[in-house]
Design a protein around this motif. Sequence first.
Motif, PDB file in Angstrom:
ATOM      1  N   LEU A  71      43.858 -44.756 -53.903  1.00  0.00           N
ATOM      2  CA  LEU A  71      42.471 -45.048 -54.279  1.00  0.00           C
ATOM      3  C   LEU A  71      41.562 -44.805 -53.084  1.00  0.00           C
ATOM      4  N   ARG A  72      40.478 -44.099 -53.313  1.00  0.00           N
ATOM      5  CA  ARG A  72      39.459 -43.893 -52.278  1.00  0.00           C
ATOM      6  C   ARG A  72      38.443 -45.011 -52.396  1.00  0.00           C
ATOM      7  N   VAL A  73      38.198 -45.670 -51.282  1.00  0.00           N
ATOM      8  CA  VAL A  73      37.285 -46.809 -51.257  1.00  0.00           C
ATOM      9  C   VAL A  73      36.023 -46.409 -50.507  1.00  0.00           C
ATOM     10  N   LEU A  74      34.870 -46.706 -51.097  1.00  0.00           N
ATOM     11  CA  LEU A  74      33.581 -46.415 -50.475  1.00  0.00           C
ATOM     12  C   LEU A  74      33.031 -47.670 -49.814  1.00  0.00           C
ATOM     13  N   SER A  75      32.265 -47.474 -48.764  1.00  0.00           N
ATOM     14  CA  SER A  75      31.629 -48.585 -48.063  1.00  0.00           C
ATOM     15  C   SER A  75      30.622 -49.268 -48.976  1.00  0.00           C
TER      16      SER A  75
ATOM     17  N   CYS B 202      37.995 -45.897 -46.680  1.00  0.00           N
ATOM     18  CA  CYS B 202      39.427 -45.743 -46.459  1.00  0.00           C
ATOM     19  C   CYS B 202      40.087 -45.305 -47.761  1.00  0.00           C
ATOM     20  N   GLU B 203      41.357 -45.039 -47.662  1.00  0.00           N
ATOM     21  CA  GLU B 203      42.172 -44.782 -48.831  1.00  0.00           C
ATOM     22  C   GLU B 203      43.247 -45.848 -48.869  1.00  0.00           C
ATOM     23  N   LEU B 204      43.554 -46.339 -50.050  1.00  0.00           N
ATOM     24  CA  LEU B 204      44.610 -47.325 -50.236  1.00  0.00           C
ATOM     25  C   LEU B 204      45.739 -46.686 -51.018  1.00  0.00           C
ATOM     26  N   CYS B 205      46.948 -46.872 -50.555  1.00  0.00           N
ATOM     27  CA  CYS B 205      48.118 -46.409 -51.289  1.00  0.00           C
ATOM     28  C   CYS B 205      48.771 -47.645 -51.893  1.00  0.00           C
TER      29      CYS B 205
ATOM     30  N   ILE C  67      41.182 -54.027 -48.718  1.00  0.00           N
ATOM     31  CA  ILE C  67      39.793 -53.658 -48.418  1.00  0.00           C
ATOM     32  C   ILE C  67      39.196 -54.649 -47.426  1.00  0.00           C
ATOM     33  N   ALA C  68      39.427 -55.938 -47.649  1.00  0.00           N
ATOM     34  CA  ALA C  68      38.897 -56.966 -46.752  1.00  0.00           C
ATOM     35  C   ALA C  68      39.489 -56.834 -45.353  1.00  0.00           C
TER      36      ALA C  68
END
Length: 109
Positions: A29-33, A41-44, A58-59
């Motif tokens: 997942l691509r996370v936007l500010s 960031c990207e989360l796997c 994210i936190a």
Amino acid sequence: WLLVEGPGFGIPGPLLERVEPGDEEPVVLRVLSPIDDSPLCELCLKPSQTVRHAKNWIALRLPGLAPEKITAARERPSDKTHGMGLRNFPASWIIEDSTRIRDTPFKSG
């Protein structure tokens, strides 16, 4: 083993995560500010992990942001919310923390 993110040091969290034969394909997942919509960031994540798990990651990337202050939504605020962002967000768009990633509308990549 699966390389989650790298190279470098100072990355919060593990860089490697165990992958077993027969495991479901991980979701990236691509996370936007939340400040300016720039890439954060990207989360796997494993499809069996929950939205709360994603919020915790994210936190970790945004010191000072508590996971319970993050809202996961089925859609991004847009013209549908009449410029009011989350204040005019339909409750049906909110995804509960206990929801598994596989059961969300999130797409990998």
